[in-house]
Design a protein around this motif. Structure first.
Motif, PDB file in Angstrom:
ATOM      1  N   MET A  15       9.984 -14.385 -35.072  1.00  0.00           N
ATOM      2  CA  MET A  15      10.521 -15.299 -36.203  1.00  0.00           C
ATOM      3  C   MET A  15      10.110 -16.439 -36.743  1.00  0.00           C
ATOM      4  O   MET A  15       9.579 -17.370 -37.219  1.00  0.00           O
ATOM      5  CB  MET A  15      12.246 -14.878 -36.644  1.00  0.00           C
ATOM      6  CG  MET A  15      12.252 -15.152 -37.999  1.00  0.00           C
ATOM      7  SD  MET A  15      14.953 -15.257 -38.293  1.00  0.00           S
ATOM      8  CE  MET A  15      14.820 -16.579 -36.510  1.00  0.00           C
ATOM      9  N   ILE A  16      10.529 -17.464 -35.501  1.00  0.00           N
ATOM     10  CA  ILE A  16      10.220 -18.941 -34.886  1.00  0.00           C
ATOM     11  C   ILE A  16       9.172 -19.032 -35.312  1.00  0.00           C
ATOM     12  O   ILE A  16       8.533 -19.903 -35.714  1.00  0.00           O
ATOM     13  CB  ILE A  16      10.873 -19.337 -33.541  1.00  0.00           C
ATOM     14  CG1 ILE A  16      12.589 -19.174 -33.829  1.00  0.00           C
ATOM     15  CG2 ILE A  16      10.645 -21.259 -33.423  1.00  0.00           C
ATOM     16  CD1 ILE A  16      13.499 -20.038 -32.925  1.00  0.00           C
ATOM     17  N   THR A  19       7.293 -18.783 -38.781  1.00  0.00           N
ATOM     18  CA  THR A  19       7.305 -20.369 -40.226  1.00  0.00           C
ATOM     19  C   THR A  19       6.696 -21.598 -39.605  1.00  0.00           C
ATOM     20  O   THR A  19       6.243 -22.116 -40.495  1.00  0.00           O
ATOM     21  CB  THR A  19       9.134 -20.710 -39.871  1.00  0.00           C
ATOM     22  OG1 THR A  19      10.085 -20.033 -40.036  1.00  0.00           O
ATOM     23  CG2 THR A  19       9.325 -21.590 -40.655  1.00  0.00           C
ATOM     24  N   SER A  33      12.591 -26.927 -39.234  1.00  0.00           N
ATOM     25  CA  SER A  33      13.878 -27.111 -39.410  1.00  0.00           C
ATOM     26  C   SER A  33      14.635 -26.772 -40.660  1.00  0.00           C
ATOM     27  O   SER A  33      15.542 -25.976 -40.433  1.00  0.00           O
ATOM     28  CB  SER A  33      14.946 -27.649 -38.030  1.00  0.00           C
ATOM     29  OG  SER A  33      17.105 -27.516 -38.477  1.00  0.00           O
ATOM     30  N   LYS A  35      12.829 -25.983 -43.459  1.00  0.00           N
ATOM     31  CA  LYS A  35      12.341 -24.699 -43.794  1.00  0.00           C
ATOM     32  C   LYS A  35      13.089 -23.353 -43.435  1.00  0.00           C
ATOM     33  O   LYS A  35      14.032 -22.383 -44.540  1.00  0.00           O
ATOM     34  CB  LYS A  35      10.779 -24.609 -43.486  1.00  0.00           C
ATOM     35  CG  LYS A  35      10.374 -23.402 -44.006  1.00  0.00           C
ATOM     36  CD  LYS A  35       9.168 -23.556 -44.237  1.00  0.00           C
ATOM     37  CE  LYS A  35       8.040 -22.597 -44.970  1.00  0.00           C
ATOM     38  NZ  LYS A  35       8.620 -22.592 -46.606  1.00  0.00           N
ATOM     39  N   MET A  36      13.796 -23.128 -42.287  1.00  0.00           N
ATOM     40  CA  MET A  36      14.216 -22.055 -41.645  1.00  0.00           C
ATOM     41  C   MET A  36      15.641 -22.050 -42.473  1.00  0.00           C
ATOM     42  O   MET A  36      16.668 -21.593 -42.771  1.00  0.00           O
ATOM     43  CB  MET A  36      14.448 -22.574 -40.491  1.00  0.00           C
ATOM     44  CG  MET A  36      12.410 -21.923 -39.514  1.00  0.00           C
ATOM     45  SD  MET A  36      12.997 -22.111 -37.556  1.00  0.00           S
ATOM     46  CE  MET A  36      13.239 -19.778 -37.761  1.00  0.00           C
ATOM     47  N   ASN A  37      16.543 -23.535 -42.053  1.00  0.00           N
ATOM     48  CA  ASN A  37      17.468 -23.564 -43.088  1.00  0.00           C
ATOM     49  C   ASN A  37      17.543 -23.397 -44.176  1.00  0.00           C
ATOM     50  O   ASN A  37      19.016 -22.736 -45.001  1.00  0.00           O
ATOM     51  CB  ASN A  37      18.310 -24.808 -43.120  1.00  0.00           C
ATOM     52  CG  ASN A  37      19.223 -25.412 -41.731  1.00  0.00           C
ATOM     53  OD1 ASN A  37      19.682 -24.605 -40.950  1.00  0.00           O
ATOM     54  ND2 ASN A  37      19.208 -26.106 -41.194  1.00  0.00           N
ATOM     55  N   LYS A  39      16.208 -20.487 -45.816  1.00  0.00           N
ATOM     56  CA  LYS A  39      16.775 -19.098 -46.014  1.00  0.00           C
ATOM     57  C   LYS A  39      17.852 -18.447 -45.464  1.00  0.00           C
ATOM     58  O   LYS A  39      17.673 -17.313 -44.793  1.00  0.00           O
ATOM     59  CB  LYS A  39      15.290 -18.761 -45.183  1.00  0.00           C
ATOM     60  CG  LYS A  39      14.423 -18.863 -45.958  1.00  0.00           C
ATOM     61  CD  LYS A  39      12.865 -18.538 -45.206  1.00  0.00           C
ATOM     62  CE  LYS A  39      10.877 -18.701 -45.166  1.00  0.00           C
ATOM     63  NZ  LYS A  39      11.207 -18.758 -47.325  1.00  0.00           N
ATOM     64  N   CYS A  40      18.359 -19.199 -44.059  1.00  0.00           N
ATOM     65  CA  CYS A  40      19.710 -19.063 -43.756  1.00  0.00           C
ATOM     66  C   CYS A  40      21.140 -18.867 -44.655  1.00  0.00           C
ATOM     67  O   CYS A  40      20.914 -19.458 -45.269  1.00  0.00           O
ATOM     68  CB  CYS A  40      20.524 -19.723 -42.397  1.00  0.00           C
ATOM     69  SG  CYS A  40      18.894 -19.739 -40.838  1.00  0.00           S
ATOM     70  N   THR A  53      19.899 -23.736 -38.077  1.00  0.00           N
ATOM     71  CA  THR A  53      19.043 -24.630 -36.774  1.00  0.00           C
ATOM     72  C   THR A  53      19.321 -26.616 -37.323  1.00  0.00           C
ATOM     73  O   THR A  53      19.769 -26.782 -38.557  1.00  0.00           O
ATOM     74  CB  THR A  53      17.640 -24.451 -37.137  1.00  0.00           C
ATOM     75  OG1 THR A  53      17.465 -25.493 -38.351  1.00  0.00           O
ATOM     76  CG2 THR A  53      17.151 -23.391 -37.181  1.00  0.00           C
ATOM     77  N   PHE A  62      18.534 -23.167 -32.445  1.00  0.00           N
ATOM     78  CA  PHE A  62      19.020 -22.442 -32.861  1.00  0.00           C
ATOM     79  C   PHE A  62      20.313 -21.379 -32.357  1.00  0.00           C
ATOM     80  O   PHE A  62      20.815 -21.014 -31.221  1.00  0.00           O
ATOM     81  CB  PHE A  62      17.724 -21.587 -32.656  1.00  0.00           C
ATOM     82  CG  PHE A  62      16.591 -22.003 -33.304  1.00  0.00           C
ATOM     83  CD1 PHE A  62      15.538 -22.039 -33.877  1.00  0.00           C
ATOM     84  CD2 PHE A  62      16.236 -22.655 -32.391  1.00  0.00           C
ATOM     85  CE1 PHE A  62      14.719 -22.960 -34.252  1.00  0.00           C
ATOM     86  CE2 PHE A  62      14.074 -22.955 -32.188  1.00  0.00           C
ATOM     87  CZ  PHE A  62      13.956 -22.712 -33.222  1.00  0.00           C
ATOM     88  N   SER A 159       8.646 -14.525 -44.436  1.00  0.00           N
ATOM     89  CA  SER A 159       9.508 -14.816 -43.932  1.00  0.00           C
ATOM     90  C   SER A 159       9.332 -16.467 -44.039  1.00  0.00           C
ATOM     91  O   SER A 159      10.181 -17.416 -44.576  1.00  0.00           O
ATOM     92  CB  SER A 159       9.586 -15.047 -42.214  1.00  0.00           C
ATOM     93  OG  SER A 159       8.226 -14.587 -41.965  1.00  0.00           O
TER      94      SER A 159
END
Length: 264
Positions: A15-16, A19, A33, A35-37, A39-40, A53, A62, A159
């Motif tokens: 997953m990481i 991204t 970080s 971009k991942m947040n 989607k959280c 993150t 993470f 993702s």
């Protein structure tokens, strides 16, 4: 415990990496970080999810929630070194995305940390890699092997989406149909005339194939499709009208495009 933890480490690495792969190699950790947040919370497996993150100048963290009792938090706390062994093993078996993810973190001089919290007890278990330990993973012996399935590729695209295909065209989602990957694309009609594109879809196809070697995320998708003998069906829709058209990139089309670049 072994199977859930191994599946979890494999899934979070993928997953990481997803991204990272579909974005520029020289992006900042903070950008990744953020971009991942956005989607959280996001499911990593059916037993774990990434909640957030955090990123500082010297560490990216993470934060993960693990489902209990599927995960025994006491065992995780006691077996920190086992986590590290699993991550090294997954790197050896993984591909370009994982290498980029670890390289990005290592080159930034940041530590990599995973903090897991039990869903019932609230107990915390963590695993940290110093920049030096991350570099040691990158220098691990053995040739990386792709372990992605076509289903993995769809997960990777979704993702990381939305991300640009070429100027004025954004990949928004992906799905599977038999041995084909269907990519949904949104066209900025302020930059592109849909009528012109519908009349000559082959010109757009040629343009995408020509630029494919220069776009990191698209090149990654193409290589996976080539390995699996899959075609990319590109569906384009305008952002102002309801006009839609399709073009197909066969695995042979993509292989020829990437081979031309290698011969330069």
């Amino acid at each position: 415990m072994t199977t859930p933890l191994k599946s979890f480490v494999c899934a979070i690495t993928m997953m990481i990496a997803a991204t990272t792969t579909c974005l520029a190699q020289n992006m900042s950790l903070q950008y990744m970080s953020d971009k991942m947040n956005a989607k959280c919370p996001v499911e990593i497996t059916d037993r774990s999810k990434l909640t957030s993150t955090t990123c500082t100048d010297n560490e990216i963290v993470f934060n993960i929630e693990l489902k209990e009792p599927d995960f025994n938090m006491d065992q995780l706390i006691e077996n920190n070194d086992y986590w590290k062994t699993l991550l090294r093993d997954e790197y050896i078996k993984s591909g370009e995305g994982t290498r980029q993810m670890l390289s990005l973190i290592s080159n930034s001089g940041a530590a990599l940390k995973m903090v897991c919290v039990g869903s019932q007890t609230g107990k915390k278990a963590s695993c940290s890699f110093t920049p030096e330990e991350t570099k040691s993973i990158l220098s691990a012996s053995g040739a990386p092997q792709q372990v992605f399935t076509l289903e993995n590729l769809v997960v990777i695209i979704n993702s990381a989406a939305p991300f640009p295909l070429v100027d004025g065209i954004i990949i928004t989602s992906a799905s599977m149909s038999d041995a084909n990957i269907i990519i949904e694309n949104l066209i900025d009609e302020g930059l592109h005339n849909m009528d012109d594109m519908v009349r000559d879809a082959n010109q757009l196809k040629a343009f995408i194939l020509f630029n494919m070697p220069n776009i990191e995320g698209v090149r990654f998708m193409a290589n996976l499709c080539i390995q699996r003998g899959a075609n990319l069906i590109l569906r384009f829709s305008g952002n102002q009208t309801e006009k839609v058209f399709y073009t197909v990139l066969t695995s042979k089309d993509m292989e020829k495009a990437l081979n031309r670049e290698r011969k330069k």
